[in-house]
Design a protein around this motif. Sequence first.
Motif, PDB file in Angstrom:
ATOM      1  N   HIS A  75       0.816  -1.227   0.000  1.00 39.21           N
ATOM      2  CA  HIS A  75       0.000   0.000   0.000  1.00 39.21           C
ATOM      3  C   HIS A  75       0.842   1.266   0.000  1.00 39.21           C
ATOM      4  O   HIS A  75       0.379   2.308  -0.459  1.00 39.21           O
ATOM      5  N   ALA A  76       2.078   1.162   0.471  1.00 37.21           N
ATOM      6  CA  ALA A  76       2.958   2.347   0.468  1.00 37.21           C
ATOM      7  C   ALA A  76       3.170   2.852  -0.969  1.00 37.21           C
ATOM      8  O   ALA A  76       3.476   4.026  -1.176  1.00 37.21           O
ATOM      9  N   HIS A  77       3.008   1.973  -1.951  1.00 34.66           N
ATOM     10  CA  HIS A  77       3.195   2.387  -3.354  1.00 34.66           C
ATOM     11  C   HIS A  77       1.947   3.025  -3.951  1.00 34.66           C
ATOM     12  O   HIS A  77       2.027   3.683  -4.983  1.00 34.66           O
ATOM     13  N   THR A  83      -7.201   8.233  -8.925  1.00 32.23           N
ATOM     14  CA  THR A  83      -8.283   7.616  -9.691  1.00 32.23           C
ATOM     15  C   THR A  83      -7.897   6.151  -9.912  1.00 32.23           C
ATOM     16  O   THR A  83      -6.882   5.873 -10.565  1.00 32.23           O
ATOM     17  N   TRP A  84      -8.663   5.245  -9.323  1.00 34.61           N
ATOM     18  CA  TRP A  84      -8.378   3.814  -9.499  1.00 34.61           C
ATOM     19  C   TRP A  84      -9.134   3.312 -10.734  1.00 34.61           C
ATOM     20  O   TRP A  84     -10.333   3.598 -10.883  1.00 34.61           O
ATOM     21  N   ILE A  85      -8.422   2.574 -11.574  1.00 30.12           N
ATOM     22  CA  ILE A  85      -9.077   1.983 -12.751  1.00 30.12           C
ATOM     23  C   ILE A  85      -8.958   0.477 -12.634  1.00 30.12           C
ATOM     24  O   ILE A  85      -7.868  -0.092 -12.759  1.00 30.12           O
ATOM     25  N   ASP A  86     -10.074  -0.159 -12.319  1.00 30.13           N
ATOM     26  CA  ASP A  86     -10.100  -1.586 -12.016  1.00 30.13           C
ATOM     27  C   ASP A  86     -10.488  -2.333 -13.296  1.00 30.13           C
ATOM     28  O   ASP A  86     -11.666  -2.355 -13.689  1.00 30.13           O
ATOM     29  N   THR A 102      -6.160   2.339   1.599  1.00 26.20           N
ATOM     30  CA  THR A 102      -5.989   3.546   0.791  1.00 26.20           C
ATOM     31  C   THR A 102      -7.309   3.842   0.100  1.00 26.20           C
ATOM     32  O   THR A 102      -7.768   3.030  -0.706  1.00 26.20           O
ATOM     33  N   MET A 103      -7.918   4.968   0.396  1.00 30.03           N
ATOM     34  CA  MET A 103      -9.221   5.278  -0.210  1.00 30.03           C
ATOM     35  C   MET A 103      -9.003   6.043  -1.515  1.00 30.03           C
ATOM     36  O   MET A 103      -8.292   7.055  -1.525  1.00 30.03           O
ATOM     37  N   PRO A 104      -9.580   5.590  -2.634  1.00 29.37           N
ATOM     38  CA  PRO A 104      -9.425   6.364  -3.875  1.00 29.37           C
ATOM     39  C   PRO A 104     -10.320   7.603  -3.864  1.00 29.37           C
ATOM     40  O   PRO A 104     -11.305   7.647  -3.131  1.00 29.37           O
TER      41      PRO A 104
END
Length: 325
Positions: A75-77, A83-86, A102-104
């Motif tokens: 998660h540090a990265h 913006t998360w693109i799943d 980590t909340m987007p």
Amino acid sequence: MQDKQPLLFDIHQENKDANVQELIQGLLCTQAILSPKYFYDELGSVLFDAITLLPEYYPTRTELQIFTHQASEIHAHFPKHATWIDLGAGSCQKAVSLFSSTMPATYVAVDISVEYLTNNLRDLQAKYAAVSVVGIGMDFSNSLTFPAALQEQLTANPILALYLGSSLGNFNPTDAFYFLQRIADLCKTGQPGSGLIIGIDLVKDVDTLERAYADDLGVTAAFNLNVLRRVNSLLGSDFDLLDWQHIARFNVQESRVEMHLQAKRDLVVNWQGHQRHFKKDETIHTENSYKWTIENFSSQLIKSGFSNIRHWTDTKSHYALFWAS
Ligand code: AVI
């Protein structure tokens, strides 16, 4: 007051005529082939979800273990306010389980069918009011072009692309290269800190690999055979499922598990004025699932335009999660 609703886009135009042509061409090849994309009708998707729960099918559970055991390092990265693109989001469960660390700012779920995403995304939006939830129906295996309405989210924030579940394994290495290149280009549109987190299944002993694709309960066999029902409904063909058996074998040279359907006797299949004779033991090749080594996949990422590569594996080195920016 009305609840906030997810933003939905459907840019996947299913071309039924092209599918029929592709199916016919594949069935008439000397080595008959069917694209694995035909596995995923309603029943096929449920069977795939069941596969992920099987003791023999280690990828899903091992990916989760790596995320859990090495959470803080991984998660540090992840970029903040991103913006998360799943890609291939499906039930969205895998990505959402990562929200707690980590909340987007925006969560964009992409899958071939926007209908499949809609209900999950409504629930998600209701639960996470602070996140902008977006669903896109898109066949991202050919292009990664997003609606103009998302321009702001793609350029003003860092992008975190997620491609989980070892789905890249269903691309051959050349197609995987082009696909990764498209993701690298997408990351370049985002702010600094953008990157990709991807799950990759690794080469291992043949027995473990083959058992993962030929489980004792026969769920993978049902998943494979179900494609013939799909073909019958798309083509009007007369495949009899009882004439076929599921085969899974590791092709060492190509580094891939191949799934085939094998004819149990000499038979003829008819559709729309065509026919194909199959000899006993002849097969239809239905899926490839490529397995990578850490070294090969790291160099594939570099060739595709990524850098700063990190990876994490489980204790048996069966599976790896890669980060690349
Ligand atoms: C979706 N994909 C990553 C799975 C795999 O392992 O190649 C599909 C699958 N086929 C049989 N079992 C699972």
